[in-house]
Write an enzyme that holds these catalytic residues in place. Structure first.
Site, PDB file in Angstrom:
ATOM      1  N   THR A  15       8.457   3.748  -3.757  1.00  0.00           N
ATOM      2  CA  THR A  15       7.924   4.416  -4.949  1.00  0.00           C
ATOM      3  C   THR A  15       8.666   5.711  -5.220  1.00  0.00           C
ATOM      4  OG1 THR A  15       5.805   3.363  -4.495  1.00  0.00           O
ATOM      5  CG2 THR A  15       5.799   5.204  -6.056  1.00  0.00           C
TER       6      THR A  15
ATOM      7  N   VAL B  78       7.407   2.177   4.038  1.00  0.00           N
ATOM      8  CA  VAL B  78       8.349   1.528   3.125  1.00  0.00           C
ATOM      9  C   VAL B  78       7.843   1.627   1.686  1.00  0.00           C
ATOM     10  CG1 VAL B  78       9.513  -0.641   2.527  1.00  0.00           C
ATOM     11  CG2 VAL B  78       9.261   0.013   4.923  1.00  0.00           C
ATOM     12  N   CYS B  79       6.548   1.445   1.478  1.00  0.00           N
ATOM     13  CA  CYS B  79       5.973   1.534   0.124  1.00  0.00           C
ATOM     14  C   CYS B  79       6.133   2.946  -0.434  1.00  0.00           C
ATOM     15  CB  CYS B  79       4.505   1.148   0.141  1.00  0.00           C
ATOM     16  SG  CYS B  79       4.205  -0.533   0.728  1.00  0.00           S
ATOM     17  N   ASP B  80       5.897   3.934   0.400  1.00  0.00           N
ATOM     18  CA  ASP B  80       6.086   5.336   0.033  1.00  0.00           C
ATOM     19  C   ASP B  80       7.540   5.554  -0.394  1.00  0.00           C
ATOM     20  OD1 ASP B  80       5.016   8.441   0.924  1.00  0.00           O
ATOM     21  OD2 ASP B  80       7.175   8.090   1.004  1.00  0.00           O
TER      22      ASP B  80
ATOM     23  N   SER C 244       0.844  -1.205   0.000  1.00  0.00           N
ATOM     24  CA  SER C 244       0.000   0.000   0.000  1.00  0.00           C
ATOM     25  C   SER C 244       0.874   1.247   0.000  1.00  0.00           C
ATOM     26  CB  SER C 244      -0.911   0.026   1.226  1.00  0.00           C
ATOM     27  OG  SER C 244      -1.640   1.251   1.244  1.00  0.00           O
TER      28      SER C 244
END
Length: 168
Positions: free
Chosen positions: A64, A59-61, A54
């Protein structure tokens, strides 16, 4: 199948594990404007497919944003970030984060990508963290199923694989 944990707990991945040398499976996901997007839409370019649970998590932020930064130095490479976040949420997040070089795609509707690439988490209906590099001829040249889904992928290895696919 790749052995992956999420916050230390074993998870079940649905679909088929993708390996280096495989023909990249096609899929249908949604762009931020709800239009369908397939692997074929980026044919003829090297693709880095960054998979995240998500965009609204740390970590996803960071993952990306990192690939967005790397994209500036990767002419001829298409970078796709796939999650099950709704397209509206992805669009909002990209606007707030200033993401312009990565295309965010939603697999929320059918888990088409998640099952084709073996990254759909059965217990959570999220995608596990992974990175795939697909060359101009739809050959998979790099695969990383991150063993602990809350950890970062190996950015350098993925970028090196994309650069190699450009010249190969």
């Amino acid at each position: 199948m790749a052995k992956v944990t999420f916050k230390g707990n074993s998870i079940t991945l649905l679909g088929n594990e993708v390996k280096v040398g495989d023909k990249a499976p096609n899929f249908t996901v949604l762009a931020n404007d709800l239009s369908p997007v397939t692997l074929e839409d980026s044919k003829g370019t090297v693709r880095v497919i960054s998979v995240v649970p998500s965009l609204d998590t740390g970590v996803c932020d960071q993952q990306t944003r990192r690939f967005n930064e790397e994209a500036a130095n990767l002419e001829g490479v298409t970078i796709l970030t796939v999650s099950v976040d709704l397209p509206f949420a992805q669009k909002r997040w990209c606007g707030a984060a200033g993401i312009e070089r990565v295309q965010t795609l939603s697999d929320h509707r059918e888990l088409s990508f998640g099952e084709a690439y073996g990254v759909a988490i059965k217990e959570l209906r999220l995608l596990t963290r992974a990175v795939f590099v697909v060359d101009k001829n739809d050959q998979v040249t790099y695969v990383e199923y991150v063993p602990e889904a809350t950890n970062h992928p190996n950015y350098e290895a993925a970028i090196d694989a994309a650069k190699s696919a450009l010249v190969g």
